[in-house]
Design a protein around this motif. Structure first.
Motif, short mmCIF file in Angstrom:
data_model
loop_
_atom_site.label_atom_id
_atom_site.label_comp_id
_atom_site.label_asym_id
_atom_site.label_seq_id
_atom_site.Cartn_x
_atom_site.Cartn_y
_atom_site.Cartn_z
N PHE A 110 34.10 28.33 34.46
CA PHE A 110 35.38 28.07 33.79
C PHE A 110 36.49 28.99 34.30
N ILE A 111 36.24 30.30 34.25
CA ILE A 111 37.31 31.25 34.57
C ILE A 111 37.65 31.22 36.05
N ALA A 112 36.64 31.15 36.91
CA ALA A 112 36.93 31.17 38.35
C ALA A 112 37.76 29.97 38.76
N LYS A 113 37.48 28.80 38.20
CA LYS A 113 38.25 27.60 38.55
C LYS A 113 39.70 27.74 38.10
N LEU A 114 39.91 28.11 36.84
CA LEU A 114 41.28 28.22 36.34
C LEU A 114 42.03 29.39 37.00
N PHE A 115 41.31 30.47 37.30
CA PHE A 115 41.95 31.60 37.96
C PHE A 115 42.40 31.23 39.37
N ALA A 116 41.55 30.48 40.09
CA ALA A 116 41.94 30.03 41.44
C ALA A 116 43.14 29.10 41.39
N GLU A 117 43.17 28.20 40.41
CA GLU A 117 44.31 27.29 40.29
C GLU A 117 45.58 28.05 39.91
N ALA A 118 45.45 29.09 39.08
CA ALA A 118 46.63 29.89 38.73
C ALA A 118 47.16 30.64 39.95
N ILE A 119 46.27 31.12 40.80
CA ILE A 119 46.71 31.82 42.02
C ILE A 119 47.42 30.85 42.95
N GLU A 120 46.95 29.62 43.04
CA GLU A 120 47.57 28.65 43.93
C GLU A 120 48.96 28.23 43.46
N GLU A 121 49.30 28.52 42.20
CA GLU A 121 50.61 28.14 41.67
C GLU A 121 51.61 29.28 41.70
N ILE A 122 51.24 30.44 42.24
CA ILE A 122 52.15 31.58 42.24
C ILE A 122 53.24 31.38 43.28
N SER A 123 54.29 32.19 43.13
CA SER A 123 55.37 32.20 44.11
C SER A 123 54.99 33.12 45.27
N MET A 138 49.56 44.12 43.91
CA MET A 138 50.99 44.21 43.63
C MET A 138 51.72 42.87 43.68
N GLY A 139 51.19 41.92 44.45
CA GLY A 139 51.90 40.66 44.62
C GLY A 139 51.30 39.47 43.90
N VAL A 140 49.98 39.50 43.68
CA VAL A 140 49.31 38.34 43.08
C VAL A 140 48.96 38.59 41.62
N VAL A 141 48.32 39.72 41.33
CA VAL A 141 47.83 39.98 39.98
C VAL A 141 48.95 39.98 38.94
N PRO A 142 50.11 40.60 39.16
CA PRO A 142 51.15 40.56 38.12
C PRO A 142 51.60 39.15 37.77
N GLN A 143 51.51 38.21 38.69
CA GLN A 143 51.97 36.86 38.41
C GLN A 143 50.94 36.05 37.61
N VAL A 144 49.66 36.38 37.74
CA VAL A 144 48.62 35.59 37.07
C VAL A 144 48.00 36.32 35.90
N LEU A 145 48.38 37.59 35.66
CA LEU A 145 47.74 38.37 34.61
C LEU A 145 47.89 37.76 33.22
N PRO A 146 49.09 37.30 32.80
CA PRO A 146 49.18 36.70 31.45
C PRO A 146 48.26 35.48 31.28
#
Length: 263
Positions: A152-165, A185-193
């Motif tokens: 569950f988490i890996a799939k949604l986490f990967a999709e959230a990363i693919e939607e980042i700026s 510094m560039g990926v985690v702050p965008q997907v952390l919430p």
């Protein structure tokens, strides 16, 4: 004088005969499938009668075995927390490897195949496999819920990363930062919430699933519930169900609080 010509009648909504035919075929198939499965009115009516007698035997709830119920609840909590923590720890790198905007195709495809494998089976099926492999107990339930958490988490986490700026990623990369620094510094702050929301939901889900995996031998309150049902202690069954519902409600309140605080 020319005769008045009749104006053609306008239809506001033209009938979609293909859609009507599709709904008709669906209704026919539902009736056919219900007949094949033995769903007849007589059986449904008798089931209601048996269900009413079963519910009558459950009231009032019996909390006399509170020590046994308490130990089962505590074990379910431990199973859910351990499985969620280990599942999140394993799902984080898997989610990064499955993100197609960060990794090449020869990395993402096998990783996504692993995620699909973890999501292919219900936790009960996975729990049965682990019970057969390592025996009855909480360890089998923990392992089954770890697999479910990864899927569950890996799939949604990967999709959230693919939607980042990618602008923020490129800005960090332009400073000469390495790969891991770019991730931090560039990926985690965008997907952390969103990741916090995924994690709290998975904890809530594991609390519910810990009851189900316990029924097949994975420990926790599910084993206590199944034992009470086998002994025809239906009033104890109702007491356990009330405690489970209360536990899930408390977990829902905690999840809402965590999302407000960390997002």
């Amino acid at each position: 004088m020319r005769p008045a010509t009749a104006t053609p009648k306008k239809i506001a909504f033209r009938p979609n005969w293909w859609a009507r035919a599709g709904w008709l075929l669906l209704a026919v198939y539902v009736v056919y499938a219900a007949g094949r499965l033995g769903f007849v009115p007589e059986r449904f009516a008798s089931g209601l009668e048996h269900g009413s007698r079963f519910l009558a035997r459950m009231f009032p709830p019996n909390f006399s075995r509170w020590e046994l119920i308490q130990s089962g609840i505590l074990e379910s909590l431990q199973i859910a927390v351990i499985a969620t923590a280990l599942g999140i720890a394993l799902a984080l790198p898997i989610g990064f490897l499955a993100a197609r905007n960060l990794m090449p195709a020869f990395v993402t495809w096998p990783t996504r195949a692993l995620i699909a494998l973890c999501r292919s089976f219900h936790p009960i099926i996975v729990a049965i496999l682990f019970v057969k492999a390592i025996g009855f107990g909480a360890l089998a339930g923990v392992m089954a819920l770890i697999v479910a958490s990864i899927g569950f988490i890996a799939k949604l986490f990967a999709e959230a990363i693919e939607e980042i700026s990618l602008k923020q990623v490129e800005a960090v990369r332009a400073t000469g930062a390495g790969f891991f620094a770019v991730l931090i510094m560039g990926v985690v702050p965008q997907v952390l919430p969103r990741f916090i929301g995924f994690s709290t939901y998975q904890l809530d889900s594991n609390l519910r699933n810990s009851t189900m995996v316990g029924i097949v031998g994975g420990g926790g309150i599910g084993a206590t519930l199944f034992t009470a049902y086998q002994r025809f202690d239906f009033d104890v069954v109702l007491a356990i169900l009330i405690v489970i519902v209360a536990l899930i409600m408390v977990a829902e309140i905690f999840s809402g609080w965590a999302r407000k605080v960390f997002q």
